[in-house]
Motif scaffolding. Structure first.
Motif: not given
Length: 295
Positions: A96-97, A141-143, A153-157, A265-267
């Motif tokens: 989702t984005a 999820a892309i937020r 739980i996320a990583t910064r893109l 972010w990717a969640v």
């Protein structure tokens, strides 16, 4: 524990009813009910409140849902590690984005993955609302948000700063604001979800109330109005980078304040046993975002 019953539980949550889940799975509501009862018996807890007209998760069901998603992800990852070696990505990637970044960035990325991996399928949910990835059974999820890694739980893109912009026609007619004080006297285009515009001035956060002739519910509409010369807009870089590069919009830089920085972010529900297709998607998306040139 039967993985099929765990998957069935998540399908019921996503579908919203036993009968809808049965239709999706090509079986009968009676069989779905029987398998759900078997799972509840094994867990020793009731997972749903069920009446003839409604279905909702019990507290125990809500607690079990992320674990169910993690179990299914681990199973899929185990199969992928064996079956996809040397044959490309496979299975269903569920993402989702937000709408604008989804169309501008995510679709080209997944199109490239599909072209290189014929066995891969992608289910893309584009929405400017916050989607519950657990209840919908999504992988990632892309937020766009000012998140901190500890929030979830996320990583910064990549960076995705807010940008003030207006059309050349608007600037030719009304001029360009030079300071925050100037900005509040200009007609501004408001996104419904942003009651105020966030700036940093002198190291302090300031929320500025703006006014103008038009407010809209989507970023697409705000961008279209900005292109039409209605007023000044605040959007993120990836919402307007193409229009700025073409000269259809001009970035406005204030002398005494800067819009708040955001990130893409990717969640995830869990980092453990992440499917190969999800890792490949995140890597491809990060590469695409970092290839973009921030102004």
């Amino acid at each position: 524990m039967d993985f099929a019953d765990v998957a069935l539980f998540r399908s019921i949550v996503t579908a919203g009813s036993l009968s809808a889940a049965a239709r999706e799975m090509g079986t009968t509501p009676m069989l779905v009910s029987r398998r759900l009862a078997a799972l509840e018996a094994e867990l020793g807890a009731r997972l749903f409140h069920r009446t003839t007209r409604s279905l909702s998760l019990t507290p125990e069901g809500e607690a079990f849902l992320p674990h169910a998603a993690a179990l299914i992800t681990a199973r899929d990852s185990a199969f992928e590690s064996v079956s996809s070696a040397g044959s490309g990505l496979s299975g269903v990637l569920k993402v989702t984005a937000p709408n604008v970044i989804g169309h501008a960035v995510i679709v080209p990325v997944v199109a490239g993955l599909i072209a290189d991996n014929p066995a891969l399928r992608v289910n893309l949910v584009l929405s400017d609302d916050r989607v519950d990835i657990a209840s919908m059974g999504l992988d990632v999820a892309i937020r766009v948000a000012p998140m901190k890694p500890s929030d979830m739980i996320a990583t910064r893109l990549a960076d995705n700063p807010y940008i003030l912009c207006a059309s050349p026609a608007y600037i030719a007619r009304f001029g360009e604001p030079a300071t925050l004080g100037d900005l509040v006297s200009h007609p501004c285009i408001k996104l419904h979800a942003m009651e105020t515009w966030p700036f940093v001035r002198g190291g302090e956060l300031e929320q500025i109330r703006i006014a103008g002739p038009l407010s809209a519910s989507t970023v697409d509409a705000v961008r279209a109005a900005c292109l039409a010369g209605v007023g000044v807009a605040m959007m993120t870089y990836w919402d307007v980078y193409e229009q700025i590069e073409r000269g259809d919009l001009k970035r406005i830089v204030l002398a005494d304040a800067a819009p708040v920085e955001l990130g893409i972010w990717a969640v995830f529900l869990t980092r453990a046993q992440m499917p190969v297709r999800v890792r490949a998607f995140i890597d491809a998306l990060r590469k695409r975002l970092l290839a973009g040139t921030l102004p």
